[in-house]
Design a protein around this motif. Structure first.
Motif, PDB file in Angstrom:
ATOM      1  N   GLU A   1      -4.659   5.241  -3.131  1.00  0.00           N
ATOM      2  CA  GLU A   1      -4.541   4.031  -2.318  1.00  0.00           C
ATOM      3  C   GLU A   1      -4.217   4.360  -0.878  1.00  0.00           C
ATOM      4  OE1 GLU A   1      -3.829   0.252  -3.972  1.00  0.00           O
ATOM      5  OE2 GLU A   1      -5.693   1.331  -4.215  1.00  0.00           O
ATOM      6  N   ALA A   2      -3.389   5.382  -0.681  1.00  0.00           N
ATOM      7  CA  ALA A   2      -2.953   5.695   0.674  1.00  0.00           C
ATOM      8  C   ALA A   2      -4.149   6.084   1.532  1.00  0.00           C
ATOM      9  CB  ALA A   2      -1.933   6.822   0.663  1.00  0.00           C
TER      10      ALA A   2
ATOM     11  N   ILE B   1       0.859  -1.178   0.000  1.00  0.00           N
ATOM     12  CA  ILE B   1       0.000   0.000   0.000  1.00  0.00           C
ATOM     13  C   ILE B   1       0.898   1.231   0.000  1.00  0.00           C
ATOM     14  CG2 ILE B   1      -1.826   1.221   1.255  1.00  0.00           C
ATOM     15  CD1 ILE B   1      -2.753  -1.460   0.523  1.00  0.00           C
ATOM     16  N   PRO B   2       0.679   2.178  -0.900  1.00  0.00           N
ATOM     17  CA  PRO B   2       1.478   3.385  -0.849  1.00  0.00           C
ATOM     18  C   PRO B   2       1.186   4.145   0.429  1.00  0.00           C
ATOM     19  CG  PRO B   2      -0.290   3.607  -2.451  1.00  0.00           C
ATOM     20  CD  PRO B   2      -0.319   2.196  -1.947  1.00  0.00           C
TER      21      PRO B   2
ATOM     22  N   TYR C   1      -2.300   7.786  -8.024  1.00  0.00           N
ATOM     23  CA  TYR C   1      -2.524   6.428  -7.544  1.00  0.00           C
ATOM     24  C   TYR C   1      -2.069   6.269  -6.098  1.00  0.00           C
ATOM     25  CZ  TYR C   1      -2.933   1.394  -7.562  1.00  0.00           C
ATOM     26  OH  TYR C   1      -3.314   0.108  -7.269  1.00  0.00           O
ATOM     27  N   ILE C   2      -0.924   6.876  -5.790  1.00  0.00           N
ATOM     28  CA  ILE C   2      -0.403   6.756  -4.427  1.00  0.00           C
ATOM     29  C   ILE C   2      -1.399   7.344  -3.437  1.00  0.00           C
ATOM     30  CG2 ILE C   2       1.346   7.701  -2.869  1.00  0.00           C
ATOM     31  CD1 ILE C   2       3.400   7.115  -4.944  1.00  0.00           C
TER      32      ILE C   2
END
Lengths: 471, 508
Positions: free
Chosen positions: B146-147, A374-375, B142-143
């Motif tokens: 998702e974060a 997961i980032p 995207y980071i």
């Protein structure tokens, strides 16, 4: 200067051996081991830019090997620090345990510098035999009789894979007439149309597949992870894998563009590892066993970088294994601290960790989220870059399968975070308080996981430079 | 990079993104719960005020990305920190910034244990949410996308209701599994566009139809789960019901918008051919969502569940508006995103206020409170009317535009969407009637107290926007007009080009 870190480690090992003849106090022993390891780490840091070769050119010292040595020492130091008094180890053999641990580290450090088949074999066996002995040294109170079973399994699988590797090496020698990797690289390049060359490389890789726990050489993993003491497992799960990647990069770089069969083989192993590891991890109850299976799937990701046969791919693999070591050590740090008597931990044992120790809960959560990819943690950045490099080589299907695996994996990591955070302990439970040094180390690991995830540029440059020195 | 109007002055967008994160770090060493509440209120309020500066400086006569900032981030992979707002994202950014202080206010007495971690989660959420709406680099997007799952998971999983574990895991798994293929699509686009992650450069490129369809499917799964479109909606009621009030508000008002925002920002411009090819299916799924959400909401006894299902219906209107691909449709859809954020957010706040008093979300436990909570039911009445699109309220404008666009596109589709609007009136009025008057068997509510000042302050701004957008939607439409027109123009140019290209192929 070239051999300084190894020399200090060797002297330290001898010193420990002498100590082990008496009956040292546990506290002294711990201080001694940490100090020796810290010295070795500083020495390897100082020797980071050394260049040269030793022992008739079979031992090459360059930035690549020195970086690996530094990583190996650092990881070992981290393990030593968070094992505190090593409660999982039989108290009458604690000193001997450390002697073997140091011998193992010595073997691994030498492995990263070896550029000759026999040197590789000798260093590998040096480290392996030390590890074979370390596994059954777990105390009976914490392990029951599990450690004996795992010790035997570890030994048998290890010897078998060494056999494969030796067989492969004999082929290589037969084909190329030399045991030096530099000669082999030249000789073997036009030979990749021959099945013999492909089989030779594949068999040789088998020895390191075993160390890195890649399908189909992974069978020892769950039992050894479960059976070995928590400290030993932490070491096995991180340090030998780093060294294995170093040698695998050297071996895989022998493969020329014609060796597409080897690439396909690696691809199958990588995908197999991911699916096998992730699907098996889903049903585990024992936390170490689960991490073992997760390790198999991560090894598959590491292979993704290697099979691109490009320096960028190798650099990414190297980056990933560093990140993996950090994430894994973070998780094992929590395991060792939460289990002060050295017992195994079931996933339920983390219930309400957030109340017992908020710091450990944060570390566990971040370590697991990072492993899950997961980032913004290193697990995501590493996986992302590995997927990009595999995509560039046209392995689209493999990339899709790997992405699907990430989705599978999240479930079992999440279920641990869930018990740590979302459920409250029933009745009074023990508070867990890590020592000062362990706290410092845990914060350091946290920093590494986040920094490598958010600002991977500097780390990538470092690994690319390292790869550049050997290609 | 000519799509960017680089901002050389004060980095306003970065400030909006990172200020909440700074706030989270400021909270770390604090000990007292009360201080944590005030500090997070201050930080979210500053961000909200900064967003007004953003609106004031926004140029409504260009479709380019404004306030843009670009910095090299991960050089070896050509990943940059690029952010900017245009007419499509600005309203969403402002809405996010404005709603967050009220989420803090709404949690003031609702959250009694582990206040500090809760506020940290809220602030990290805000950073990620604003970032998602302004990110112009796909990896950055995207980071953040998702974060955001981690704090939201914790919000539901730690501070949620009785079935929080089930709900939080379902939420996490659904959204994560949905967006996994998005990652592959991003890598494909990166590879195809000579290794750039810059989103505007990926738009209107002549990709082949097969890859377009595959990329569209990857986009669709990721965004449809987030919206959520029927049949990917099952995580939503669970998550909404179990989440604490602030969590529900964030989910309904902001998180759901990310899916529809994704459709407008990515699906339409990046894969236009696939959009044209697949849009009938998406449209009919939207209709299914509208009808299904409405009918299910009609049968709910749990107020949060009722509003959750109504969200499925309302978001169906949004996707309907987007995929009819005309100006009324898309503008209505974007306005409807804001409306839904305002109205549903406010409704969740209202339910939260009832819950704080009765400790039940059951409709039967909240019947007949009108007599004892006159201020509360006044607010509730306005928000309920707004929810089903009563003329004079915000949703009327949005829904009207969407329906106008739909009728312009296709008569059958428009007729199919009409029952949705009627059912919405039915379920909202049913809830309103029960809460205000109830029946002869009302439980004894005489002990209940009306709203206090903090709660009125929390709800009043929502009401302001309900009426403001409802009575004078002009300024809001103006903000997005240029960008939407530009989007459709480019779409038509692209369509004409591909038709011409196809003709040439046929003639040969």
């Amino acid at each position: 200067m070239l051999f300084l870190p190894e020399l200090i480690l060797l002297l330290g090992t001898l010193c420990l051996f002498l100590v082990s003849l008496g009956s040292p106090a546990i506290d002294t022993l711990r201080k001694l081991t940490v100090i020796i390891m810290a010295l070795v780490m500083l020495a390897s840091l100082a020797c980071l830019n050394q260049k040269g070769s030793l022992f008739f050119d079979s031992y090459q010292v360059d930035f690549f090997s020195q970086l690996f040595k530094f990583l190996i020492c650092t990881a070992t130091l981290v393990v030593l620090i968070f094992s505190e008094d090593a409660p999982g180890i039989r108290s009458d053999v604690k000193a001997e345990y450390n002697v073997f641990l140091f011998t193992g580290v010595l073997g691994l450090m030498m492995l990263t510098s070896s550029v000759e088949l026999l040197a590789i074999l000798v260093s590998l066996e040096l480290s392996s035999f030390a590890l074979y002995i370390m596994v059954p040294m777990r105390s009976a109170e914490s392990g029951g009789a599990m450690q004996m079973e795992s010790g035997i399994k570890y030994l048998l699988f290890g010897v078998m894979s060494t056999g494969f590797m030796l067989f492969g090496m004999s082929y290589i020698f037969g084909l190329c007439g030399s045991t030096y990797l530099s000669d082999i690289a030249v000789q073997i390049e036009p030979l990749f149309y021959q099945p013999a060359a492909i089989i030779a490389i594949a068999l040789m890789l088998a020895g390191f597949f075993y160390k890195l726990a890649i399908f189909p050489f992974h069978f020892w993993v769950p039992d050894v992870y479960q059976g070995a003491a928590n400290e030993t497992t932490a070491f096995i799960a991180a340090v030998p894998k780093i060294a294995a990647v170093a040698v695998m990069i050297r071996i895989v770089s022998l493969v020329s563009a014609e060796g597409q069969t080897v690439v396909n083989l690696l691809l199958i192993c990588a995908i197999g590892s991911m699916f096998y590891g992730n699907l098996s991890a889903l049903v585990q109850k024992d936390f170490k066993r689960m991490l073992g299976f997760s390790g198999i799937s991560h090894a598959g990701f590491v292979l993704f970088g290697l099979l691109t046969l490009s320096s960028q791919g190798y650099a990414t693999s190297l980056y990933y294994i560093i990140g993996y070591a950090a994430m894994n050590l973070a998780c094992f740090l929590v395991v060792c601290t939460v289990a002060p008597s050295g017992k195994n931990l079931a996933i339920e044992d983390f219930t309400g960790l957030h109340q017992r120790s908020p710091l450990l809960a944060v570390i566990l959560a971040i370590g697991l989220f990072a492993l899950a990819g997961i980032p913004p943690f290193v697990g995501f950045t590493g996986k992302f870059m590995l997927l990009v490099s595999a995509f560039k080589q046209g392995h689209v299907l493999a990339v899709v399968l790997a992405a699907i695996n990430t989705a599978i994996a999240i479930y079992y990591y999440l279920s641990v975070v869930r018990v740590a955070y979302c459920s409250d302990p029933e009745g009074a439970t023990m508070q867990v308080a890590p020592g000062t040094l362990t706290t410092a180390v845990s914060l350091l690991l946290l920093l590494v996981i986040v920094a490598m995830g958010i600002l991977p540029g500097a780390f990538l440059n470092l690994t690319s430079t390292a790869i550049g020195t050997i290609l | 990079m000519d799509q960017l109007l680089i901002n050389h002055g004060f980095p306003l967008l970065s400030a909006l993104i990172f200020l909440p994160l700074v706030g989270a770090f400021v909270l770390l060493p604090l000990k007292s719960d009360e201080t944590c509440r005030y500090v997070s209120l201050v930080f979210t309020a500053i961000v909200a005020l900064l967003s007004f500066v953003l609106v004031a400086g926004f140029d409504t006569t260009t479709a380019a990305f404004q306030f843009a900032e670009t910095h090299t981030w991960i050089a070896p992979l050509n990943i940059n920190y690029t952010v900017g707002v245009d007419g499509i994202s600005i309203l969403l950014v402002v809405m996010t910034a404005l709603i967050m202080p009220f989420c803090v206010l709404a949690s003031w007495s609702y959250i009694q244990f582990r206040v500090k971690p809760f506020m940290i989660c809220l602030l990290i959420m805000e950073t990620a949410m604003i970032g998602v709406f302004v990110a112009l680099d796909f990896v950055l997007f995207y980071i953040l996308w998702e974060a955001m799952l981690i704090p939201m998971y914790l919000l539901i999983g730690i501070w949620g209701g009785p079935r929080k574990i089930y709900a939080s895991i379902k939420f996490f798994l659904y959204t994560l599994a949905g967006s996994i293929l998005l990652l592959v699509a991003i890598i494909w686009l990166y590879w195809k566009n000579s290794y750039t992650f810059f989103i505007p450069d990926m738009m209107w490129q002549p990709y082949g139809i097969t890859p377009q369809v595959l990329v569209f499917i990857a986009f669709f799964i990721a965004f449809a789960v987030k919206v959520p479109m029927f049949p990917f909606h099952t995580w939503l009621p669970a998550a909404h019901v179990e989440a604490p009030t602030a969590g529900s508000v964030i989910l309904a008002s902001i998180l759901l918008k990310m899916g529809t925002y994704g459709f407008v920002r990515f699906a339409l411009p990046i894969v236009p051919d696939a959009t044209l090819l697949l849009m009938p299916y998406v449209l009919w799924l939207s209709i299914a969502g509208i009808i299904y959400g409405g009918l299910t909401a009609l049968a709910q006894q749990d107020m949060k569940k009722l509003i959750a299902y109504s969200s499925v219906g309302h978001m169906g209107f949004v996707t309907l508006g987007i995929f009819v691909l005309n100006k009324q449709g898309i503008e209505g859809a974007i306005l409807q995103m804001i409306n839904h954020g305002v109205t549903t957010g406010a409704l969740f706040l209202c339910v939260g206020m009832i819950y704080e008093r009765t400790h039940s979300r059951e409709l039967s436990a909240a019947t007949g409170v009108g007599r004892y909570m006159p201020i509360f039911v006044t607010f509730l009445a306005f928000f309920s009317l707004s929810s089903f699109g009563f003329p004079g309220t915000n949703s009327f404008v949005g829904e009207f535009l969407v329906l106008a666009g739909t009728f312009e596109f296709d008569l059958t589709l428009g007729l199919a969407a009409i029952p949705g609007a009627v059912i919405a009136a039915a379920y909202m009025l049913r809830m309103l009637q029960k809460v205000v008057w109830g029946g002869v068997d009302n439980p004894d509510q005489s002990w209940i107290t009306d709203l206090n000042t903090r709660e009125i302050v929390t709800l009043a701004p929502f009401l302001l926007f309900v009426l403001w957008i409802g009575l004078s939607p002009g300024p809001f439409m103006e903000m997005m007009d240029y960008s939407v027109t530009d989007l459709l123009d480019q779409f038509n140019v692209y369509k004409a080009q591909s038709v011409a290209a196809a003709e040439i192929l046929v003639r040969r």
